[in-house]
Enzyme design. Structure first.
Site, PDB file in Angstrom:
ATOM      1  N   HIS A 322      43.595  66.032  26.182  1.00 10.85           N
ATOM      2  CA  HIS A 322      44.210  65.861  25.176  1.00 10.85           C
ATOM      3  C   HIS A 322      44.481  64.472  24.563  1.00 10.85           C
ATOM      4  O   HIS A 322      44.335  63.601  25.802  1.00 10.85           O
ATOM      5  CB  HIS A 322      45.864  66.366  25.298  1.00 10.85           C
ATOM      6  CG  HIS A 322      46.529  66.657  24.356  1.00 10.85           C
ATOM      7  ND1 HIS A 322      47.233  65.631  23.655  1.00 10.85           N
ATOM      8  CD2 HIS A 322      46.822  67.743  23.335  1.00 10.85           C
ATOM      9  CE1 HIS A 322      47.866  65.922  22.567  1.00 10.85           C
ATOM     10  NE2 HIS A 322      47.539  67.234  22.329  1.00 10.85           N
ATOM     11  N   ASP A 379      45.892  75.397  24.375  1.00 15.44           N
ATOM     12  CA  ASP A 379      45.260  76.174  23.688  1.00 15.44           C
ATOM     13  C   ASP A 379      44.331  77.123  24.910  1.00 15.44           C
ATOM     14  O   ASP A 379      43.669  78.081  24.470  1.00 15.44           O
ATOM     15  CB  ASP A 379      44.047  75.504  22.850  1.00 15.44           C
ATOM     16  CG  ASP A 379      44.820  74.973  21.693  1.00 15.44           C
ATOM     17  OD1 ASP A 379      45.750  75.710  21.178  1.00 15.44           O
ATOM     18  OD2 ASP A 379      44.446  73.954  21.096  1.00 15.44           O
TER      19      ASP A 379
END
Ligand code: CMC
Length: 446
Positions: A322, A379
């Site tokens: 991320h 996700d």
């Protein structure tokens, strides 16, 4: 009431501090004001540099804040995510998606009366007209639903006349609730059209999430009771995705809106940005990757072999890493709990859940990932959960988009009331030819 709150004091948005930053380039010296943050890094206001022969260059905005904001706070080192100061863990445990939408958009937790009236208002707008259904019928059934969703939300403004003004507070209120309500219905239509199933009408008496599930999965005229675990899980995933400060799609929404484009057009632009596999599309990609791992294992290889192959080819493992979180994504921790609940309730492909649990373990113990501070992101889990609920992988990102709508709207509204807002128009450092003399087509040579 909500509309009044929209015109709140702007003083809390940007607070210029008494400190300043000094920048010396060649013989020039600049005294740059510092904008104080309530938490997280302060900002050096560099707008003063413009027209002074220097621009700042920051590909991917790694160190550039494009605005000050009081909506969401992330501390990527400490796994902190807060909406309007409230920890995501508390909101996921105690709140509901529409209440969180209210919090993000209006800035405070509503009283019971305010919350109930907001929910009634949103649920009462979920119907889209017959003309809109015909419009949607013109798209190919097999088109990617994210392309259809962005086109539909852009078109929605034309079906909700008088609500596209960016200067009329009442119109903004109407657009806010229309987009929240009708995107839910449109998303259920996209799901059913892909399967050539009849589109259902909303039932105002049911909850926002419960009715969304019914509109996706019920058989017309048959009684439908949603599984409470699925309603709870989807409500929580919507909360987890509801905002994430200045991510790619939210930045697109703000910049689109800065030209005074309508809320409908700005949200449609955000949906386009979200569709990419490095952003919202990662959930679809993460599931495909777990299915690939299943095939890989059938050939006698291991998860570690798959991870090694990704590393050797310098590929990216979907569902990991991320830009902001350099520790465990707090949303991923909550989503994983729901993945476990679905697994324990034996809903979905249990072998895919098992592979994802194992993949996470393998990655967490691998130096390549730990040395780069790459942890599982949300996700990794959402695609698995949506699949277990019965959604096709192509629909996953539309559900992410549905969830992100309150955040996009909150940022668009905040951007409009920030006195520092200007049309988004970055500069560049030009590196092309200085001057070329035009050559006529007959004289050009390879
Ligand atoms: N798998 C393997 N290596 C990775 C990964 C990954 N998922 N992510 C980053 N790296 C490596 C990258 O190759 C680089 O290595 P090196 O230093 O040797 O060149 C290093 O880690 C730093 O990566 P980066 O590309 O500079 O990181 P970024 O901040 O630009 O990218 C990201 C962030 C999310 C785009 C990236 O981690 C990625 O592509 N992840 C996979 C896609 C994904 O899961 N996206 C969903 C994000 S969560 C949902 C959302 O909020 O949108």
């Amino acid at each position: 009431m909500a509309t009044e709150n929209f015109i709140q004091s702007t003083s809390e948005i940007a607070r210029i501090s008494e400190d300043s930053a000094k920048l010396k380039i060649e013989s020039k010296e600049f005294d740059l004001p510092v904008v104080k943050a309530t938490c997280g890094p302060d900002g050096i206001l560099i707008s003063k540099l413009k027209n002074e022969a220097f621009v700042t260059l920051d590909p991917g905005f790694l160190t550039t804040a494009q605005c000050s904001s009081n909506i969401t706070y992330i501390d990527g080192e400490q796994s902190i995510l807060r909406y309007r100061g409230y920890p995501i863990q508390d909101l996921a445990e105690k709140s509901t998606f529409l209440e969180v939408a209210y919090l993000l958009i209006y800035g405070y937790l509503p009283t019971k009366e305010q919350r109930d009236s907001f929910i009634d208002d949103v649920n009462g707008r979920t119907l889209v007209g017959e003309d809109f259904r015909s419009f949607l019928g013109g798209f190919p059934r097999d088109a990617h639903p994210m392309a259809l969703l962005s086109s539909s939300v852009a078109a929605l403004g034309t079906f909700c006349s008088g609500t596209s003004s960016v200067h009329d507070l009442q119109a903004i209120e109407e657009a806010t609730k229309n987009i929240l309500a009708k995107t839910r219905t449109i998303t259920s239509f996209l799901h059913r059209r892909r399967r050539n199933e009849p589109l259902l009408y909303p039932d105002y008496s049911r909850g926002y999430v419960d009715d969304f599930i019914r509109m996706c999965f019920a058989i017309p005229y048959e009684r439908f009771e949603s599984n409470p675990l699925l309603v709870d899980a989807l409500d929580k995933l919507l909360i987890l995705h509801a905002d994430h400060e200045q991510n790619c799609s939210t930045t697109v929404v703000r910049i689109t809106g800065s030209s005074n484009a309508s809320l409908y057009s700005s949200v449609a632009a955000g949906i386009c940005a979200l569709s990419g596999p490095l952003h919202g599309g990662a959930n679809e990609k993460a599931l495909k990757q777990i299915c690939e791992i299943r095939e890989y294992i059938k050939e006698g290889k291991t998860i570690q072999d798959f991870v090694n192959m990704v590393k050797d080819n310098k590929q990216k493992l979907a569902g990991f890493g991320h830009r902001v979180y350099k520790s465990y994504d707090p949303r991923a921790a909550i989503a994983k709990e729901y993945a476990k609940k679905m697994y324990d309730a034996k809903i979905g492909d249990l072998d895919l859940f098992e592979l994802a649990f194992e993949l996470e373990e393998v990655v967490m113990e691998d130096d390549y990932f730990s040395s780069r501070h790459l942890y599982p992101n949300i996700d990794l889990w959402t695609g698995l959960i949506y699949k277990a609920m019965g959604f096709d992988p192509e629909m996953f990102t539309t559900i992410f988009a549905l969830a992100r709508i309150p955040g996009w709207i909150a940022h668009w509204r905040e951007m409009h009331r920030d006195p520092l807002t200007k049309i988004g128009r970055p500069r560049q450092v030009y590196t092309g030819p200085v001057y070329n003399k035009y050559i006529s087509v007959d004289e050009r040579k390879l």
